[in-house]
Write a protein that holds these residues in place. Structure first.
Motif, PDB file in Angstrom:
ATOM      1  N   ASP A  81      -3.469   8.450   7.223  1.00  0.00           N
ATOM      2  CA  ASP A  81      -3.593   7.070   6.831  1.00  0.00           C
ATOM      3  C   ASP A  81      -2.715   6.656   5.637  1.00  0.00           C
ATOM      4  OD1 ASP A  81      -5.795   6.705   8.689  1.00  0.00           O
ATOM      5  OD2 ASP A  81      -7.489   7.381   7.228  1.00  0.00           O
ATOM      6  N   GLU A  82      -2.632   7.078   4.579  1.00  0.00           N
ATOM      7  CA  GLU A  82      -1.761   6.796   3.549  1.00  0.00           C
ATOM      8  C   GLU A  82      -0.329   6.412   3.994  1.00  0.00           C
ATOM      9  OE1 GLU A  82      -3.684   8.201  -0.678  1.00  0.00           O
ATOM     10  OE2 GLU A  82      -2.814   9.713   0.761  1.00  0.00           O
ATOM     11  N   ILE A  83       0.322   7.434   4.774  1.00  0.00           N
ATOM     12  CA  ILE A  83       1.512   7.430   5.219  1.00  0.00           C
ATOM     13  C   ILE A  83       1.731   6.249   6.204  1.00  0.00           C
ATOM     14  CG2 ILE A  83       3.245   8.582   6.664  1.00  0.00           C
ATOM     15  CD1 ILE A  83       2.248  11.366   5.213  1.00  0.00           C
TER      16      ILE A  83
ATOM     17  N   VAL B  84       2.187   2.953   4.752  1.00  0.00           N
ATOM     18  CA  VAL B  84       3.432   2.327   4.035  1.00  0.00           C
ATOM     19  C   VAL B  84       4.153   1.505   4.666  1.00  0.00           C
ATOM     20  CG1 VAL B  84       5.594   3.351   3.126  1.00  0.00           C
ATOM     21  CG2 VAL B  84       3.403   4.661   2.703  1.00  0.00           C
TER      22      VAL B  84
ATOM     23  N   THR C 191      -5.611  14.919   6.428  1.00  0.00           N
ATOM     24  CA  THR C 191      -5.821  14.734   4.999  1.00  0.00           C
ATOM     25  C   THR C 191      -4.730  14.962   4.049  1.00  0.00           C
ATOM     26  OG1 THR C 191      -7.374  16.550   4.383  1.00  0.00           O
ATOM     27  CG2 THR C 191      -8.505  14.751   5.427  1.00  0.00           C
ATOM     28  N   SER C 192      -4.041  15.867   4.664  1.00  0.00           N
ATOM     29  CA  SER C 192      -2.883  16.230   3.718  1.00  0.00           C
ATOM     30  C   SER C 192      -1.447  16.694   4.610  1.00  0.00           C
ATOM     31  CB  SER C 192      -3.103  17.479   2.994  1.00  0.00           C
ATOM     32  OG  SER C 192      -2.189  18.003   2.083  1.00  0.00           O
TER      33      SER C 192
ATOM     34  N   LEU D 108       5.602  11.354  -0.294  1.00  0.00           N
ATOM     35  CA  LEU D 108       4.527  11.309   0.846  1.00  0.00           C
ATOM     36  C   LEU D 108       3.758  12.634   1.402  1.00  0.00           C
ATOM     37  CD1 LEU D 108       6.355   8.793   3.210  1.00  0.00           C
ATOM     38  CD2 LEU D 108       4.500   8.498   1.500  1.00  0.00           C
TER      39      LEU D 108
ATOM     40  N   SER E 199       0.876  -1.222  -0.042  1.00  0.00           N
ATOM     41  CA  SER E 199       0.010  -0.026  -0.071  1.00  0.00           C
ATOM     42  C   SER E 199       0.808   1.414   0.117  1.00  0.00           C
ATOM     43  CB  SER E 199      -0.749   0.030   1.321  1.00  0.00           C
ATOM     44  OG  SER E 199      -1.643   1.006   1.251  1.00  0.00           O
TER      45      SER E 199
ATOM     46  N   ALA F 101       0.131  13.722   1.293  1.00  0.00           N
ATOM     47  CA  ALA F 101      -0.422  12.458   1.382  1.00  0.00           C
ATOM     48  C   ALA F 101      -1.368  12.460   2.786  1.00  0.00           C
ATOM     49  CB  ALA F 101       0.297  11.181   1.565  1.00  0.00           C
ATOM     50  N   SER F 102      -2.355  11.651   2.798  1.00  0.00           N
ATOM     51  CA  SER F 102      -2.921  11.464   4.246  1.00  0.00           C
ATOM     52  C   SER F 102      -2.246  10.724   5.204  1.00  0.00           C
ATOM     53  CB  SER F 102      -4.419  10.897   4.027  1.00  0.00           C
ATOM     54  OG  SER F 102      -4.301   9.546   3.651  1.00  0.00           O
TER      55      SER F 102
ATOM     56  N   PRO G 293       1.099   5.444  -1.379  1.00  0.00           N
ATOM     57  CA  PRO G 293       0.365   6.487  -2.213  1.00  0.00           C
ATOM     58  C   PRO G 293       0.872   6.615  -3.504  1.00  0.00           C
ATOM     59  CG  PRO G 293       1.339   7.419  -0.039  1.00  0.00           C
ATOM     60  CD  PRO G 293       1.686   6.053  -0.122  1.00  0.00           C
ATOM     61  N   ASP G 294      -0.059   6.943  -4.243  1.00  0.00           N
ATOM     62  CA  ASP G 294       0.141   6.910  -5.894  1.00  0.00           C
ATOM     63  C   ASP G 294       1.572   7.670  -6.219  1.00  0.00           C
ATOM     64  OD1 ASP G 294      -2.244   6.071  -6.158  1.00  0.00           O
ATOM     65  OD2 ASP G 294      -3.210   7.787  -6.927  1.00  0.00           O
TER      66      ASP G 294
END
Length: 149
Positions: free
Chosen positions: A97-99, A102, A65-66, A91, A2, A94-95, A4-5
């Protein structure tokens, strides 16, 4: 995995290259690390002692969220600067949650293991661990992401 894009794209870019080209790309990243904003002073940033060079980071997760990231790494340490720039480009924004999602060892997917010493790779892992620690600390009790490894 997982990611971030933006980080997934960086991993793909490294994956498409041979070892010598990976080192060249890492050096390109080192030249792209943005300067610190004027309001940030190195002495107010968190040091990353896992790195062989003096690296400092700042994490602002006030908006989960950012998340905003800033790094200070000396120009005479291009490998370390390159790692910081990869984390910044992959990163920053990124949110939380996304971080936190990783994987701690995502850097293996960059394929730099045969071109960069394990000690230097541990420095990148240290940077990521400290980013995640700051994100957790800043979002705890704020309705932010749950604490996750």
């Amino acid at each position: 995995m997982s990611l971030p894009d933006a980080m997934a794209e960086i991993v793909d870019d490294f994956g498409a290259l041979g070892d010598s080209d990976k080192v060249t790309l890492l050096l390109e990243f080192s030249r792209e690390l943005p300067d610190l904003p004027e309001h940030l002073l190195e002495d107010a940033m968190e040091p990353v002692p896992e790195c062989q060079s003096p690296v400092f980071l700042s994490v602002d997760a006030s908006d989960p969220t950012s998340v905003r990231l800033h790094f200070s790494a000396p120009p005479e340490a291009p490998t370390t600067r390159g790692f910081a720039s990869i984390l910044h480009q992959g990163l920053d924004g990124a949110s939380a949650d996304e971080i936190l999602a990783v994987p701690a060892d995502f850097y293996h997917d960059l394929g730099l293991g045969s071109a960069v010493s394990p000690l230097r790779l541990r420095g990148m892992a240290g940077m990521l661990a400290r980013i995640k620690g700051q994100v957790r600390a800043q979002t705890a009790g704020s309705g932010g992401p749950p604490t996750a490894p």
